[in-house]
Design a protein around this motif. Structure first.
Motif, short mmCIF file in Angstrom:
data_model
loop_
_atom_site.label_atom_id
_atom_site.label_comp_id
_atom_site.label_asym_id
_atom_site.label_seq_id
_atom_site.Cartn_x
_atom_site.Cartn_y
_atom_site.Cartn_z
N GLU A 9 1.31 2.77 2.46
CA GLU A 9 2.33 3.66 3.12
C GLU A 9 1.78 4.73 4.07
O GLU A 9 2.60 4.55 5.21
N LEU A 58 7.66 4.77 -0.52
CA LEU A 58 7.40 3.63 -0.14
C LEU A 58 6.14 3.08 -1.45
O LEU A 58 5.94 2.24 -2.06
N THR A 61 7.10 2.91 -4.90
CA THR A 61 7.71 1.48 -5.11
C THR A 61 6.60 0.55 -5.20
O THR A 61 6.79 -0.32 -5.93
#
Length: 75
Positions: A9, A58, A61
């Motif tokens: 990320e 991000l 996830t």
């Protein structure tokens, strides 16, 4: 896995900052070879701080996807 997801990320955010043009400074303290060489270090550190502050989600996830994939591989 979480640290790897956060690093990914941070790399993504660093690239986004680069393409947003945040590296360009004008004026007495901007420009030159030094800025070109060290701007990436500043962007990388800013991106890491953004991830530490919660980022854009991000990393979480990616981590959840990897965790689910690992759980499916174990079964």
């Amino acid at each position: 896995m979480r640290r790897s997801a956060q690093a990914l990320e941070a790399g993504f955010l660093s690239e986004m900052l680069k393409h947003a043009g945040l590296e360009e400074m004008n004026g007495a303290f901007g420009g030159g070879v030094g800025e070109e060489q060290f701007a990436s270090f500043l962007r990388d550190e800013q991106a890491k701080r953004m991830v530490t502050a919660g980022g854009i989600g991000l990393a979480e996830t990616i981590f959840n996807a990897l965790e689910a994939r690992e759980a499916n591989d174990v079964e």
